[in-house]
Scaffold this motif. Structure first.
Motif, PDB file in Angstrom:
ATOM      1  N   TRP A 114      63.307  26.140  72.167  1.00 54.64           N
ATOM      2  CA  TRP A 114      64.384  26.269  71.198  1.00 54.64           C
ATOM      3  C   TRP A 114      65.326  27.395  71.605  1.00 54.64           C
ATOM      4  N   VAL A 115      66.586  27.211  71.209  1.00 52.51           N
ATOM      5  CA  VAL A 115      67.612  28.244  71.337  1.00 52.51           C
ATOM      6  C   VAL A 115      68.376  28.236  70.027  1.00 52.51           C
ATOM      7  N   TRP A 116      68.276  29.345  69.291  1.00 54.16           N
ATOM      8  CA  TRP A 116      68.954  29.472  68.004  1.00 54.16           C
ATOM      9  C   TRP A 116      70.028  30.540  68.136  1.00 54.16           C
ATOM     10  N   THR A 135      73.846  27.458  65.213  1.00 51.49           N
ATOM     11  CA  THR A 135      73.356  26.276  65.911  1.00 51.49           C
ATOM     12  C   THR A 135      71.911  26.471  66.363  1.00 51.49           C
ATOM     13  N   LEU A 136      71.221  25.368  66.444  1.00 56.85           N
ATOM     14  CA  LEU A 136      69.853  25.346  66.950  1.00 56.85           C
ATOM     15  C   LEU A 136      69.739  24.178  67.907  1.00 56.85           C
ATOM     16  N   PHE A 169      62.619  15.923  63.326  1.00 56.84           N
ATOM     17  CA  PHE A 169      63.313  17.213  63.371  1.00 56.84           C
ATOM     18  C   PHE A 169      64.573  17.187  62.509  1.00 56.84           C
ATOM     19  N   ARG A 170      65.333  16.091  62.579  1.00 53.53           N
ATOM     20  CA  ARG A 170      66.563  16.002  61.776  1.00 53.53           C
ATOM     21  C   ARG A 170      66.238  16.062  60.280  1.00 53.53           C
ATOM     22  N   GLN A 171      65.189  15.409  59.879  1.00 59.01           N
ATOM     23  CA  GLN A 171      64.780  15.437  58.475  1.00 59.01           C
ATOM     24  C   GLN A 171      64.359  16.854  58.066  1.00 59.01           C
ATOM     25  N   ALA A 172      63.630  17.541  58.913  1.00 59.40           N
ATOM     26  CA  ALA A 172      63.201  18.913  58.611  1.00 59.40           C
ATOM     27  C   ALA A 172      64.409  19.834  58.485  1.00 59.40           C
ATOM     28  N   MET A 215      68.267  18.108  71.226  1.00 57.91           N
ATOM     29  CA  MET A 215      68.840  17.877  69.901  1.00 57.91           C
ATOM     30  C   MET A 215      69.586  19.144  69.495  1.00 57.91           C
ATOM     31  N   THR A 216      70.782  18.997  68.946  1.00 58.18           N
ATOM     32  CA  THR A 216      71.568  20.135  68.495  1.00 58.18           C
ATOM     33  C   THR A 216      71.832  19.997  67.004  1.00 58.18           C
ATOM     34  N   PHE A 217      71.573  21.079  66.285  1.00 58.10           N
ATOM     35  CA  PHE A 217      71.757  21.105  64.835  1.00 58.10           C
ATOM     36  C   PHE A 217      72.749  22.201  64.485  1.00 58.10           C
TER      37      PHE A 217
END
Length: 87
Positions: free
Chosen positions: A48-50, A56-57, A77-80, A6-8
């Motif tokens: 994780w990679v931030w 990006t995370l 995770f998307r909600q958090a 997942m990428t944020f």
């Protein structure tokens, strides 16, 4: 069983600190303040990679309990991330 990465976006220092605090208070995981790592708790392992510079995370669930599906994990995770101000 692993889930897709997942990428944020929009994950600046404030969002990262909020997510770390949420992990600690909600599920008891104390994530170190570093740009990458692995955390394991309750039968799940997450990498994780931030990138603070890019905001990006990336999260990859490498192991999860059988009773939780990847779609549920993804939405959690998307909600958090959204609740902390990222996207």
């Amino acid at each position: 069983m692993a889930c897709p990465t997942m990428t944020f976006e929009g994950v600046d220092r404030d969002v990262w600190d909020c997510l770390r605090g949420a992990a600690r208070s909600r599920i008891g995981i104390d994530l170190p303040d570093r740009p990458s790592g692995t955390a394991s708790e309750h039968g799940a392992t997450v990498d994780w990679v931030w990138s603070e510079g890019d905001g990006t995370l990336e999260l990859t669930v490498r192991q999860k309990p059988d009773f939780i599906d990847c779609a549920t994990i993804d939405e959690s995770f998307r909600q958090a991330v959204r609740s902390c101000g990222g996207r």
